[in-house]
Design a protein around this motif. Structure first.
Motif, PDB file in Angstrom:
ATOM      1  N   ASN A 148       0.960  -1.229  -0.169  1.00 29.79           N
ATOM      2  CA  ASN A 148      -0.195   0.034   0.216  1.00 29.79           C
ATOM      3  C   ASN A 148       0.776   0.678  -0.394  1.00 29.79           C
ATOM      4  O   ASN A 148       1.323   1.593   0.616  1.00 29.79           O
ATOM      5  CB  ASN A 148      -0.920  -0.298   1.368  1.00 29.79           C
ATOM      6  N   GLY A 149       1.454   2.879  -0.995  1.00 28.90           N
ATOM      7  CA  GLY A 149       1.987   2.710  -0.939  1.00 28.90           C
ATOM      8  C   GLY A 149       0.833   4.484  -0.693  1.00 28.90           C
ATOM      9  O   GLY A 149      -0.102   4.543  -1.899  1.00 28.90           O
ATOM     10  N   ILE A 150       1.247   5.337  -0.755  1.00 25.44           N
ATOM     11  CA  ILE A 150       0.666   6.563  -0.810  1.00 25.44           C
ATOM     12  C   ILE A 150       1.361   7.866  -0.434  1.00 25.44           C
ATOM     13  O   ILE A 150       2.863   7.964   0.630  1.00 25.44           O
ATOM     14  CB  ILE A 150       0.301   6.619   1.452  1.00 25.44           C
ATOM     15  N   LEU A 151       0.652   9.140  -1.145  1.00 27.88           N
ATOM     16  CA  LEU A 151       2.010   9.888  -1.857  1.00 27.88           C
ATOM     17  C   LEU A 151       1.103  11.740  -1.260  1.00 27.88           C
ATOM     18  O   LEU A 151      -0.089  10.796  -1.947  1.00 27.88           O
ATOM     19  CB  LEU A 151       2.801  10.205  -2.868  1.00 27.88           C
ATOM     20  N   THR A 152       1.504  12.227   0.289  1.00 27.33           N
ATOM     21  CA  THR A 152       1.034  13.345  -0.316  1.00 27.33           C
ATOM     22  C   THR A 152       1.806  14.514  -0.275  1.00 27.33           C
ATOM     23  O   THR A 152       2.620  14.618   0.366  1.00 27.33           O
ATOM     24  CB  THR A 152       0.171  13.428   1.371  1.00 27.33           C
ATOM     25  N   VAL A 153       1.252  15.380  -0.993  1.00 28.52           N
ATOM     26  CA  VAL A 153       1.857  16.689  -1.683  1.00 28.52           C
ATOM     27  C   VAL A 153       0.927  17.905  -1.101  1.00 28.52           C
ATOM     28  O   VAL A 153       0.441  17.575  -1.261  1.00 28.52           O
ATOM     29  CB  VAL A 153       2.463  17.027  -2.819  1.00 28.52           C
ATOM     30  N   THR A 154       1.400  18.335   0.276  1.00 24.00           N
ATOM     31  CA  THR A 154       0.650  19.701   0.830  1.00 24.00           C
ATOM     32  C   THR A 154       0.641  20.682   0.963  1.00 24.00           C
ATOM     33  O   THR A 154       2.707  20.752   2.015  1.00 24.00           O
ATOM     34  CB  THR A 154       0.049  18.822   1.848  1.00 24.00           C
ATOM     35  N   GLY A 155       0.424  21.679   1.211  1.00 27.08           N
ATOM     36  CA  GLY A 155       0.855  23.037   1.652  1.00 27.08           C
ATOM     37  C   GLY A 155       2.008  23.755   0.198  1.00 27.08           C
ATOM     38  O   GLY A 155       2.055  23.407  -1.001  1.00 27.08           O
ATOM     39  N   ALA A 156       1.402  25.285   0.079  1.00 24.68           N
ATOM     40  CA  ALA A 156       2.007  26.095  -0.759  1.00 24.68           C
ATOM     41  C   ALA A 156       3.531  25.609  -0.887  1.00 24.68           C
ATOM     42  O   ALA A 156       4.254  25.729   0.296  1.00 24.68           O
ATOM     43  CB  ALA A 156       1.965  27.885  -0.832  1.00 24.68           C
ATOM     44  N   GLY A 157       3.950  25.937  -2.550  1.00 26.12           N
ATOM     45  CA  GLY A 157       5.285  25.878  -2.542  1.00 26.12           C
ATOM     46  C   GLY A 157       5.697  24.072  -1.913  1.00 26.12           C
ATOM     47  O   GLY A 157       6.744  23.868  -2.687  1.00 26.12           O
ATOM     48  N   SER A 158       4.347  23.114  -1.340  1.00 26.28           N
ATOM     49  CA  SER A 158       5.818  21.914  -1.614  1.00 26.28           C
ATOM     50  C   SER A 158       5.382  21.857  -3.168  1.00 26.28           C
ATOM     51  O   SER A 158       4.069  21.607  -4.309  1.00 26.28           O
ATOM     52  CB  SER A 158       4.321  21.139  -1.077  1.00 26.28           C
ATOM     53  N   LEU A 159       6.164  20.466  -3.489  1.00 27.95           N
ATOM     54  CA  LEU A 159       6.736  20.035  -5.282  1.00 27.95           C
ATOM     55  C   LEU A 159       6.914  18.537  -5.285  1.00 27.95           C
ATOM     56  O   LEU A 159       7.897  18.435  -4.412  1.00 27.95           O
ATOM     57  CB  LEU A 159       7.489  21.155  -5.970  1.00 27.95           C
ATOM     58  N   ALA A 160       6.160  18.083  -6.039  1.00 20.16           N
ATOM     59  CA  ALA A 160       6.561  16.861  -6.491  1.00 20.16           C
ATOM     60  C   ALA A 160       7.632  17.377  -7.690  1.00 20.16           C
ATOM     61  O   ALA A 160       5.947  16.758  -8.452  1.00 20.16           O
ATOM     62  CB  ALA A 160       6.134  15.511  -5.976  1.00 20.16           C
ATOM     63  N   THR A 161       8.099  16.509  -8.301  1.00 16.23           N
ATOM     64  CA  THR A 161       8.598  16.601 -10.092  1.00 16.23           C
ATOM     65  C   THR A 161       9.394  15.030 -10.137  1.00 16.23           C
ATOM     66  O   THR A 161      10.141  14.787 -10.278  1.00 16.23           O
ATOM     67  CB  THR A 161       9.263  17.393 -10.404  1.00 16.23           C
ATOM     68  N   LEU A 162       8.136  14.231 -10.956  1.00 13.16           N
ATOM     69  CA  LEU A 162       8.125  12.617 -11.158  1.00 13.16           C
ATOM     70  C   LEU A 162       8.401  12.742 -12.825  1.00 13.16           C
ATOM     71  O   LEU A 162       7.130  12.827 -13.947  1.00 13.16           O
ATOM     72  CB  LEU A 162       7.093  11.985 -10.545  1.00 13.16           C
ATOM     73  N   VAL A 163       9.609  12.799 -13.138  1.00 13.35           N
ATOM     74  CA  VAL A 163       9.758  12.583 -14.832  1.00 13.35           C
ATOM     75  C   VAL A 163       9.188  11.218 -15.497  1.00 13.35           C
ATOM     76  O   VAL A 163      10.238  10.317 -14.793  1.00 13.35           O
ATOM     77  CB  VAL A 163      11.436  12.904 -15.087  1.00 13.35           C
ATOM     78  N   GLY A 164       8.343  10.915 -16.225  1.00 15.64           N
ATOM     79  CA  GLY A 164       7.903   9.603 -16.445  1.00 15.64           C
ATOM     80  C   GLY A 164       6.500   9.336 -16.104  1.00 15.64           C
ATOM     81  O   GLY A 164       5.848  10.324 -15.969  1.00 15.64           O
TER      82      GLY A 164
END
Length: 199
Positions: A148-164
């Motif tokens: 079970n995989g959980i990814l959370t990106v929260t808040g102004a300026g928080s950044l996930a750069t996932l190439v592909g």
């Protein structure tokens, strides 16, 4: 201890041919260094802080327990694949990267949730990066059956750069949450055969 040299306690700091393990008591990690592999585990939190920079030539693995990356610190996986895997049963793995300047950077694939529950939270201006190869997606949430995989990106300026490509629930289950003005970029890889989000 020095896994490579079979010395406990280690006589010198780990180097680029060594495996650095943080597995038992927890604590605060500062400073910089590069090892062949970084392994985190245990039941008490590891806090990577004070602009620390930990790098691994081959892989970064969080098998169980929790890791907090804050204070402009970073964890850098320089190999093909890193994981926040969790163990089967109740022992999950949780990583929080918090605050501007704090980062988790994977040069290759990042797996979240393999044998058990793994979670990664990017908050308050922190960042995460991962990149696909010709054979592997950038991020897998829930790789194996039972994972079970959980990814959370929260808040102004928080950044996930996932190439592909992002795989949400490959053979297990997955959850991707973008909240409170967080941002996720995916696609844009010249290597990956597929792009975007696969659910």
């Amino acid at each position: 201890n020095d896994v490579t040299g079979s010395l406990n306690p280690a006589q010198t700091a780990p180097g680029a041919i060594d495996t650095a393990q943080f597995l038992t008591a927890g604590g605060t990690i500062s400073g910089t260094g590069t090892a062949a592999a970084l392994q985190f585990g245990g039941t008490t939190q590891w806090n990577v802080a004070s602009a620390a920079s930990l790098s691994a030539v081959a892989s970064v693995t969080v098998g169980t327990g929790s890791v907090l990356v804050n204070g402009s610190a970073s964890i850098n996986g320089l190999g093909v694949s890193d994981s926040i895997s969790g163990a089967a049963g109740a022992n999950g793995a949780a990583v929080v990267v918090d605050g501007a300047g704090s980062a988790w950077r994977s040069s290759g694939r990042l797996t979240i949730g393999n044998g058990g529950t793994g979670s990664l939270t990017i908050s308050n201006g922190a960042s995460v990066g991962a990149a696909a190869t010709t054979a592997l997606p950038a991020v897998v949430l829930g790789e194996a059956a039972g994972g079970n995989g959980i990814l959370t990106v929260t808040g102004a300026g928080s950044l996930a750069t996932l190439v592909g490509q992002i795989d949400v629930g490959q053979f297990g289950t997955g959850s991707l949450t973008i909240a409170n003005a967080g941002t996720v970029f995916s696609g844009g890889s010249a290597k990956a055969p597929t792009q975007g989000i696969d659910i």
